[in-house]
Design a protein around this motif. Sequence first.
Motif, mmCIF file in Angstrom:
data_model
loop_
_atom_site.group_PDB
_atom_site.id
_atom_site.type_symbol
_atom_site.label_atom_id
_atom_site.label_comp_id
_atom_site.label_asym_id
_atom_site.label_seq_id
_atom_site.Cartn_x
_atom_site.Cartn_y
_atom_site.Cartn_z
ATOM 1 N N GLU A 183 -8.055 8.683 9.174
ATOM 2 C CA GLU A 183 -9.301 9.264 9.680
ATOM 3 C C GLU A 183 -10.178 8.142 10.236
ATOM 4 O O GLU A 183 -10.049 6.983 9.839
ATOM 5 N N PRO A 184 -11.107 8.448 11.158
ATOM 6 C CA PRO A 184 -11.928 7.408 11.791
ATOM 7 C C PRO A 184 -13.103 6.980 10.908
ATOM 8 O O PRO A 184 -14.260 7.262 11.205
ATOM 9 N N THR A 185 -12.787 6.342 9.800
ATOM 10 C CA THR A 185 -13.802 5.785 8.911
ATOM 11 C C THR A 185 -13.388 4.360 8.556
ATOM 12 O O THR A 185 -12.222 3.979 8.730
ATOM 13 N N LEU A 186 -14.328 3.595 8.029
ATOM 14 C CA LEU A 186 -14.017 2.214 7.654
ATOM 15 C C LEU A 186 -12.976 2.189 6.533
ATOM 16 O O LEU A 186 -12.032 1.392 6.553
ATOM 17 N N SER A 187 -13.143 3.095 5.538
ATOM 18 C CA SER A 187 -12.163 3.142 4.443
ATOM 19 C C SER A 187 -10.814 3.640 4.955
ATOM 20 O O SER A 187 -9.751 3.194 4.499
ATOM 21 N N GLY A 188 -10.845 4.571 5.933
ATOM 22 C CA GLY A 188 -9.588 5.051 6.507
ATOM 23 C C GLY A 188 -8.843 3.922 7.204
ATOM 24 O O GLY A 188 -7.612 3.811 7.096
ATOM 25 N N LYS A 189 -9.574 3.068 7.919
ATOM 26 C CA LYS A 189 -8.952 1.927 8.597
ATOM 27 C C LYS A 189 -8.362 0.941 7.583
ATOM 28 O O LYS A 189 -7.255 0.428 7.760
ATOM 29 N N HIS A 190 -9.104 0.720 6.512
ATOM 30 C CA HIS A 190 -8.626 -0.180 5.457
ATOM 31 C C HIS A 190 -7.343 0.363 4.816
ATOM 32 O O HIS A 190 -6.357 -0.371 4.632
ATOM 33 N N ASP A 191 -7.356 1.661 4.484
ATOM 34 C CA ASP A 191 -6.166 2.281 3.865
ATOM 35 C C ASP A 191 -4.971 2.254 4.822
ATOM 36 O O ASP A 191 -3.829 2.040 4.405
ATOM 37 N N LEU A 192 -5.251 2.492 6.098
ATOM 38 C CA LEU A 192 -4.180 2.464 7.098
ATOM 39 C C LEU A 192 -3.525 1.087 7.147
ATOM 40 O O LEU A 192 -2.292 0.968 7.197
ATOM 41 N N ASP A 193 -4.349 0.040 7.142
ATOM 42 C CA ASP A 193 -3.800 -1.321 7.182
ATOM 43 C C ASP A 193 -2.893 -1.591 5.977
ATOM 44 O O ASP A 193 -1.848 -2.241 6.101
ATOM 45 N N ARG A 194 -3.281 -1.102 4.807
ATOM 46 C CA ARG A 194 -2.463 -1.308 3.600
ATOM 47 C C ARG A 194 -1.092 -0.626 3.742
ATOM 48 O O ARG A 194 -0.059 -1.187 3.380
ATOM 49 N N ILE A 195 -1.086 0.592 4.277
ATOM 50 C CA ILE A 195 0.188 1.304 4.440
ATOM 51 C C ILE A 195 1.056 0.632 5.493
ATOM 52 O O ILE A 195 2.274 0.481 5.317
ATOM 53 N N LEU A 196 0.425 0.210 6.599
ATOM 54 C CA LEU A 196 1.210 -0.473 7.647
ATOM 55 C C LEU A 196 1.760 -1.794 7.142
ATOM 56 O O LEU A 196 2.868 -2.189 7.515
ATOM 57 N N ASP A 197 0.996 -2.479 6.275
ATOM 58 C CA ASP A 197 1.538 -3.699 5.646
ATOM 59 C C ASP A 197 2.787 -3.359 4.827
ATOM 60 O O ASP A 197 3.778 -4.106 4.826
ATOM 61 N N LEU A 198 2.724 -2.217 4.138
ATOM 62 C CA LEU A 198 3.850 -1.804 3.291
ATOM 63 C C LEU A 198 5.081 -1.447 4.127
ATOM 64 O O LEU A 198 6.208 -1.880 3.824
#
Length: 291
Positions: free
Chosen positions: A197-212
């Motif tokens: 989702e287009p939120t700061l926390s959404g961007k942070h969570d997305l980065d964690r999953i893409l790292d995984l």
Amino acid sequence: MEQTIKEVLILSGKGGTGKTSIVGSFAHLAENKILVDCDVDASDLHLLLAPKPTETHDFKSGVKARVEADKCSGCGMCAELCQFESITMGETAVISPLNCEGCGVCAHFCPEEAIVLQENHCGSWYIADTAYGPLVHAQLFAGEENSGKLVSHIKNQARQLAETTNTGLILIDGAPGVGCPVIASLSNVDLAVVITEPTLSGKHDLDRILDLTEHFKIPALVCINKWDLHSEMSDSIEKSCNDRGANVLGKIPFDRQVITCQIQGVPVTADDTSLAGYSIKAIWKKLKEHL
């Protein structure tokens, strides 16, 4: 000729991003597939797809201590030794199954051999029929562990079902976050689709999953749900994804019709008036090009 089976896993950084609604829509749009719900701690795909179980199985993992009351002298040694405070004393010892960790100390030191360790029934798993194809899903009981083991088990069951029915696609609804069940669900996956989702926390969570997914060398695509609620953040997420080589598959607008469809128990793509449903159809068309 043996069918090549592709596994597509849909993930999100947290619950409530619309992941299950999108998986339900993919289930509506895809042909010849097996559905799997790997969110075994808090599954909800069944609420949308209304499955009718054809098979129900116990899931057992680990051990729990059990007192054989006719042998127990009530000496209290087990309660003194238990580091988890799971044993209380009455006329005999009483073990709380919620607190017992199955370490076996009580059974080992019991002078009467009145405590035994038995396999722990910690959940159930199912094969079910839905209007959109077979669904393999599970439910871990409250407070139980080993969700990763249960996820691996139902994924194996889904693959066996796909092999016996000559099915070429397995669509998997993953658990939110980056924990043990998500890591287990990534095994043998050909492609991950991450909903954000287009939120700061959404961007942070997305980065964690893409790292995984990068760690496990699994190709990942991204969908931005409710993108128009914060178009600047949506643009920032899209640029960030492009910079790291994770293509944005599509963007889905906020649409109250999604909630209406959820209440009615139908995928939003079944509603021809829904803007979100229209976008998901376009995303599915692009997704098929990557399979």
